[in-house]
Design a protein around this motif. Structure first.
Motif, PDB file in Angstrom:
ATOM      1  N   CYS A   1       0.852  -1.527  -0.204  1.00 56.73           N
ATOM      2  CA  CYS A   1       0.262  -0.136  -0.363  1.00 56.73           C
ATOM      3  C   CYS A   1       0.665   1.407   0.144  1.00 56.73           C
ATOM      4  O   CYS A   1       2.091   1.047   0.245  1.00 56.73           O
TER       5      CYS A   1
ATOM      6  N   THR B   1       0.241   4.081   1.426  1.00 56.13           N
ATOM      7  CA  THR B   1       0.271   4.758   2.896  1.00 56.13           C
ATOM      8  C   THR B   1      -0.718   3.349   3.660  1.00 56.13           C
ATOM      9  O   THR B   1      -1.301   2.555   3.475  1.00 56.13           O
ATOM     10  N   LEU B   2      -0.332   3.507   5.208  1.00 52.81           N
ATOM     11  CA  LEU B   2      -1.363   2.609   5.571  1.00 52.81           C
ATOM     12  C   LEU B   2      -2.344   3.341   6.557  1.00 52.81           C
ATOM     13  O   LEU B   2      -2.216   3.800   7.354  1.00 52.81           O
ATOM     14  N   CYS B   3      -3.486   2.652   6.286  1.00 56.92           N
ATOM     15  CA  CYS B   3      -5.220   3.814   6.978  1.00 56.92           C
ATOM     16  C   CYS B   3      -4.885   3.331   8.418  1.00 56.92           C
ATOM     17  O   CYS B   3      -5.337   1.917   8.829  1.00 56.92           O
TER      18      CYS B   3
ATOM     19  N   TYR C   1      -7.465   2.834   9.931  1.00 50.67           N
ATOM     20  CA  TYR C   1      -8.674   1.767  10.580  1.00 50.67           C
ATOM     21  C   TYR C   1      -8.359   0.453   9.972  1.00 50.67           C
ATOM     22  O   TYR C   1      -9.073  -0.141  10.616  1.00 50.67           O
ATOM     23  N   CYS C   2      -7.071   0.214   8.972  1.00 54.67           N
ATOM     24  CA  CYS C   2      -6.928  -0.934   8.699  1.00 54.67           C
ATOM     25  C   CYS C   2      -6.940  -1.520   9.469  1.00 54.67           C
ATOM     26  O   CYS C   2      -5.529  -2.030   9.744  1.00 54.67           O
TER      27      CYS C   2
ATOM     28  N   SER D   1      -0.937  -5.567   5.688  1.00 52.87           N
ATOM     29  CA  SER D   1      -0.303  -4.325   4.385  1.00 52.87           C
ATOM     30  C   SER D   1       0.442  -3.975   4.731  1.00 52.87           C
ATOM     31  O   SER D   1       1.296  -3.579   6.188  1.00 52.87           O
TER      32      SER D   1
ATOM     33  N   GLY E   1      -6.304  -6.526  -1.706  1.00 51.90           N
ATOM     34  CA  GLY E   1      -5.149  -6.232  -0.932  1.00 51.90           C
ATOM     35  C   GLY E   1      -5.775  -5.729   0.643  1.00 51.90           C
ATOM     36  O   GLY E   1      -6.280  -6.131   1.294  1.00 51.90           O
ATOM     37  N   GLY E   2      -4.204  -4.642   0.810  1.00 53.25           N
ATOM     38  CA  GLY E   2      -3.609  -4.477   0.001  1.00 53.25           C
ATOM     39  C   GLY E   2      -3.713  -3.511  -1.050  1.00 53.25           C
ATOM     40  O   GLY E   2      -5.535  -3.377  -1.195  1.00 53.25           O
ATOM     41  N   THR E   3      -2.657  -2.998  -1.781  1.00 58.64           N
ATOM     42  CA  THR E   3      -3.599  -2.622  -3.340  1.00 58.64           C
ATOM     43  C   THR E   3      -2.852  -3.197  -4.375  1.00 58.64           C
ATOM     44  O   THR E   3      -1.696  -2.981  -4.448  1.00 58.64           O
TER      45      THR E   3
ATOM     46  N   ASN F   1      -6.798   1.055  -5.909  1.00 60.90           N
ATOM     47  CA  ASN F   1      -6.746   2.703  -5.714  1.00 60.90           C
ATOM     48  C   ASN F   1      -6.754   4.237  -6.517  1.00 60.90           C
ATOM     49  O   ASN F   1      -5.682   4.000  -7.250  1.00 60.90           O
TER      50      ASN F   1
ATOM     51  N   ARG G   1      -6.417   8.320   4.037  1.00 62.55           N
ATOM     52  CA  ARG G   1      -6.285   7.823   2.614  1.00 62.55           C
ATOM     53  C   ARG G   1      -5.868   9.234   1.702  1.00 62.55           C
ATOM     54  O   ARG G   1      -5.780  10.244   2.423  1.00 62.55           O
TER      55      ARG G   1
END
Ligand code: SF4
Length: 437
Positions: free
Chosen positions: A38, A40-42, A44-45, A49, A83-85, A119, A156
């Motif tokens: 990813c 960035t690492l959100c 809330y996730c 990732s 994912g991930g992305t 994304n 995000r």
């Protein structure tokens, strides 16, 4: 390459032999691939990732293909890149992944649906074209919101302009379906603001919508901030109001609910995810991916390096954290059985999973109720019982269902039991009633 050309492709013989050496899954089993990178690492996730910058995308693709060589079913009926992305990978690496997967499984002639999560910050026209040319039929965009303030709260990496541009890019690539995810019940998001955000997004004309209330998962950065200024979960009545507004506006846009949080134009429902809610079999590839075949469920290491080490053939030990996560996953699902069996002779060449469990028929039945009640069509109690081979006398779920009907949370529609309007917002709690204590 167009659709008709792809539909004539067959898996090559050598690839089929390769598959036959080790896959424990029957031909046709749905296939998931986890791409953990990813931008960035959100906060809330809670999916597995890692920051993708500086990582070797080509090496990840080769490792995924090695995983596919060992575990992927032949001729999967659906494929899902999640994912991930996935779109963090450069177009050439995505093309290599899809071409390699075709050689190993023949998915382009077997899968009616091939989804890719995309994304906005990384979906370029080249990426979208590589996905569609590679066999992807369904692009699912992680828009989450069209409001810059909400996107900033969610951490995000994209903004409203990028979200709108990504939708146009996805459509221009020409997949059969384009849909997106949105999040409501975000702190500070009023009912009016959510309705306006959703209405603007629906006006884009998606084929599919996933709309989830923000969840404050244990262990996430978001949850660690809980209670600090601006970080209070939305009150229940606000969340409920936004849920009903979602259903109403989606219906006006021609998207019918087929699951608690998912809406689609007719024929654009996600069959891969429906299989999860039907507690069907599936194979997961990549770090943290879970597989499920009948009474057996197992997971790959939730760590990129450990997963790759295992694929390379060296036995890897679970870290204390990974072992605790696996134990917690089993506890949440109400199972205490676990086994370290490598999957029998058919999987002799494959590395042992990070964790594995074998589910008793009663536990499988409870899970089928828990998952199946999320579907708008609900569950057929007799069919579920037969699917796990339990006699009626040992069905512990029917008495629970009768109580929930009496409480007004479930209702009978023909031979099926479904959530009522009162039960819908409580879907997870209602479903968990069926899990073993
Ligand atoms: S982009 Fe998706 S998978 Fe990656 S950290 Fe954010 S929510 Fe998680």
């Amino acid at each position: 390459m167009n659709e008709s050309a792809r539909s004539n492709e067959k898996p090559c013989a050598s690839s089929t032999e390769s598959w036959a050496r080790s896959s424990p899954a029957a031909p046709g089993t749905p296939l998931y691939l986890h791409i953990p990178f990813c931008q960035t690492l959100c906060p809330y996730c809670d999916f597995y990732s890692v920051l993708g910058a500086g990582r070797d995308s080509a090496a990840l693709v080769e490792a995924l293909l090695e995983d596919a060589r060992r575990h992927a079913p032949r001729a999967p009926r659906s494929v899902y890149l999640g994912g991930g992305t996935p779109t963090f990978l450069p177009p050439a690496d995505l093309a290599r992944l899809l071409d390699g997967l075709q050689e190993l499984t023949g998915f382009r002639s077997s899968a009616a649906e091939v989804s890719a999560e995309c994304n906005p910050e990384s979906l370029t026209p080249e990426t979208a074209r590589a996905l569609v040319a590679g066999g992807v039929t369904r692009l699912s965009l992680g828009l989450q919101s069209l409001r810059d303030d909400i996107l900033a709260f969610l951490g995000r990496p994209h903004n409203r302009a990028q979200a709108l541009a990504a939708y146009a890019v996805a459509r221009a690539a020409g997949p059969r379906s384009v849909g997106f995810d949105l999040i409501f019940a975000v702190p500070g998001l009023s009912q009016e603001a959510w309705a306006a955000d959703l209405a603007e997004a629906l006006a884009l004309g998606p084929d599919h919508l996933s709309a989830y209330a923000l969840t404050w998962e244990e262990g996430t950065a978001l949850n660690a901030r809980r209670g600090s200024p601006g970080h209070y979960p939305a009150p229940d009545d606000v969340e409920l109001e936004q849920l009903w507004a979602t259903r109403s506006l989606a219906a006006c846009a021609g998207l019918a609910p087929y699951e608690v949080s998912n809406f689609a134009r007719s024929g654009h429902e996600c069959s891969h995810n429906i299989n999860y809610w039907m507690n069907g079999d599936y194979i997961g590839l990549g770090p943290s991916a879970v597989s499920h075949l009948g009474a057996r469920r197992w997971g790959q290491p939730r760590d990129l390096a450990t997963w790759r080490t295992q694929l390379a053939g060296a036995p890897a030990q679970l870290s204390a954290t990974q072992a605790a996560e696996a134990t917690e996953a089993r506890r949440v699902l109400g199972h205490s059985e676990s086994a370290a069996a490598p999957g029998g002779a058919a999987a002799a060449e494959a590395p042992a999973p990070a964790w594995e469990e074998r589910l008793a028929p009663g536990a499988r039945l409870g899970e089928s109720w828990w998952l199946g009640l999320r579907l708008t069509r609900g569950v057929d109690p007799g069919a579920l019982r037969r699917s796990v081979g339990l006699p009626a006398a040992e069905d512990h779920c029917l008495p629970i269902a009768r109580r929930l009907v009496a409480d007004g949370l479930l209702e009978q529609r023909s031979s099926r039991l479904c959530l009522t309007d009162r039960g819908l917002p409580l879907a997870d709690a209602v479903g968990r009633e069926f899990l073993a204590p």
